[in-house]
Design an enzyme around this catalytic site. Sequence first.
Site, PDB file in Angstrom:
ATOM      1  N   SER A  80       0.808  -1.223   0.000  1.00  0.00           N
ATOM      2  CA  SER A  80       0.000   0.000   0.000  1.00  0.00           C
ATOM      3  C   SER A  80       0.841   1.274   0.000  1.00  0.00           C
ATOM      4  CB  SER A  80      -0.925  -0.084   1.214  1.00  0.00           C
ATOM      5  OG  SER A  80      -1.774   1.008   1.285  1.00  0.00           O
ATOM      6  N   ASP A 299      -3.506   6.143  -2.819  1.00  0.00           N
ATOM      7  CA  ASP A 299      -2.325   5.569  -2.168  1.00  0.00           C
ATOM      8  C   ASP A 299      -1.710   4.521  -3.104  1.00  0.00           C
ATOM      9  OD1 ASP A 299      -4.131   3.493  -1.922  1.00  0.00           O
ATOM     10  OD2 ASP A 299      -3.489   2.943   0.098  1.00  0.00           O
ATOM     11  N   ASP A 303      -6.513   1.859  -2.892  1.00  0.00           N
ATOM     12  CA  ASP A 303      -7.736   1.603  -2.131  1.00  0.00           C
ATOM     13  C   ASP A 303      -8.067   2.774  -1.199  1.00  0.00           C
ATOM     14  OD1 ASP A 303      -5.800   1.188  -0.211  1.00  0.00           O
ATOM     15  OD2 ASP A 303      -6.599  -0.739   0.491  1.00  0.00           O
ATOM     16  N   ARG A 522      -4.252   4.811  21.100  1.00  0.00           N
ATOM     17  CA  ARG A 522      -4.370   3.384  20.779  1.00  0.00           C
ATOM     18  C   ARG A 522      -3.065   2.874  20.187  1.00  0.00           C
ATOM     19  NH1 ARG A 522      -4.826   3.236  15.221  1.00  0.00           N
ATOM     20  NH2 ARG A 522      -5.121   0.994  15.090  1.00  0.00           N
ATOM     21  N   GLY A 525      -1.803  -0.881  14.720  1.00  0.00           N
ATOM     22  CA  GLY A 525      -1.844  -2.279  14.301  1.00  0.00           C
ATOM     23  C   GLY A 525      -0.787  -2.571  13.254  1.00  0.00           C
ATOM     24  N   THR A 526      -0.103  -1.554  12.771  1.00  0.00           N
ATOM     25  CA  THR A 526       0.816  -1.757  11.649  1.00  0.00           C
ATOM     26  C   THR A 526       2.278  -1.412  11.961  1.00  0.00           C
ATOM     27  OG1 THR A 526       0.402   0.483  10.832  1.00  0.00           O
ATOM     28  CG2 THR A 526      -1.010  -1.267   9.961  1.00  0.00           C
ATOM     29  N   ARG A 531      -0.453   5.616  18.826  1.00  0.00           N
ATOM     30  CA  ARG A 531      -0.921   6.840  18.166  1.00  0.00           C
ATOM     31  C   ARG A 531      -1.773   7.663  19.142  1.00  0.00           C
ATOM     32  NH1 ARG A 531       0.811   5.924  13.197  1.00  0.00           N
ATOM     33  NH2 ARG A 531       0.457   3.882  12.278  1.00  0.00           N
TER      34      ARG A 531
END
Length: 564
Positions: A80, A299, A303, A522, A525-526, A531
Amino acid sequence: MAAANSADARPSESETEKAIVEAAKHYPRANVAEDFQYGTAGFRMKDDLLDYIVFIVGIVATLRSRKVQGQTIGIMITASHNKYQDNGVKVVDTQGEMLEQSFEHVATQLANVHTPQDLGTTYASVLKKLNIPATTKKAHVIFARDTRPSGLRLVKALKAGLEAAGAEYIDYGVLTTPQLHYLVKATNTESGRNPFGEVSEEGYYKKLAKNFVAAMEDAKPIGSVTVDCANGVGAPKLKQLLKHLPPPEKSGLRIRIVNDQIEKPEALNEGCGADFVKTQQTTPAGFNGKAYDRWASFDGDADRIIYYFNEEGPVFRMLDGDRIATLTASFIGELLQKAGLAEKVKVSVIQTAYANGASTRYIEQGLKLKSEFTDTGVKHLHHAALRADIGVYFEANGHGTVLFSPHATKKIFLSEPQSPAQLEALNILRALTDLINQAVGDALSDLLLTEVILAHKGFTVKEWLATYTDMPSRLGKVNVLDRRSYTTVPGSAERKLASPQYMQEKIDEIVAKYKDGRSFVRASGTEDAVRIYGEAAESFDVDNMVEKVMETIMAYSAQGVAQR
Ligand code: 16G
Ligand code: MG
């Protein structure tokens, strides 16, 4: 061009296990201490670590296909918006949605065995646990990749995994991520009552083009839009799509393309693309727009899409996923009203905690529509949207689409118009249900959708921006080694931390000092980071507030790291 293999009848389970062990010898697991985890974006990392992982994903997709009686499963090789040296792989489920959750665990489990022998035993135990029917039906998998140079090498590893596990597959070459989702859904619905579309890349363009023309009838497009394609796969695919659209002289809309250098791999996402523009809040490389020119960025795998423009100054103005969501929801709401369906079909807007508070207020108080929040990640929004009559979902970062329930679709297609105005509204709604890629958020489809709406509303970018005023907001990030110690309260849409202990109280204390303050924290996840999002009535306040929250995180996580 698609190229299919021709696997013969499926061998016995023990032969398959042996074949997997043999093939795995050529794809050793990269020697890294950390566990691999199938996350929101599948597996993603430096491309030289990925051969084994991609090989494993071939096996996982095969198992998934067998679990669903041989229906087709998709695999996309892409990273991505990440750097060109990264790559990744994710699995697409039968209706074009993200992989079913239980299989994420299967993927994680198989990705973390260390030897071919272990892989054989783990495979056998997974097979047993999955309770896969003793079907004679073969597994079917289709796959594609983005323009990254490592893609071709990874495809070799993928084929090895698919062949060892006994899948029949089709290689669709280079595609955008949403095109692959489209093909999965089209393949699985081809012989059913509601075919999604022709099973080919060409069929995808034809479907979008036909419905774009239908939705644009009687609309007057304003000027042109310039699309920054991030030097990625969106560039050649948008060019293909344009060949299927009426020429600008006829349609009144000119779509210009910049950042289309896919032959320069290192240019991918570099200083351009939706992620760059959104996170840096600035125009991309190649920007030569005048004040109020309409621009959009995709991007790296097309998507995501965001819009933006410069006012005189220049002052940069963002029209992100929240703006596309509000624009779309208001347009669909108006059409339903005109068509006399507003009482029977309800529109809901699904957002994440990152949505600007002003957009949510506008949805609820301005548009009088229902708004709902979910965790970050497309699959969460998608599932919530499936429960709505018409679910408009967008993340602020530009991932999003609209889902029409069977009830809504029936009303839209079977209503008898009582007047020419009603007929017109119904015709536009009908076209939208097929112009929108309901399998997944799709930059190409969302671009056309947005252009259709702007044309019908007669909106310039300035008028679009004026629908409401964003709260000043800021996104921060703290790199930590212990991101898993940050968990959120279930059902809070990640707006409240459950751990570390007392952290939420500390954040609440800080936030209470600022007018209209809101902040949440939070774990990413990547990446190995936490963040921090914040918004407040004044921009000097929001900077100060987010800084204070970041300091609190840094103080805690430094402690955490020092204790190891
Ligand atoms: C992934 C998600 C995206 C989400 C992002 C959050 C998909 C296809 N992609 O890219 O929706 O916004 O992760 O990243 O689900 P973060 O967890 O690092 O903040
Ligand atoms: Mg993407």
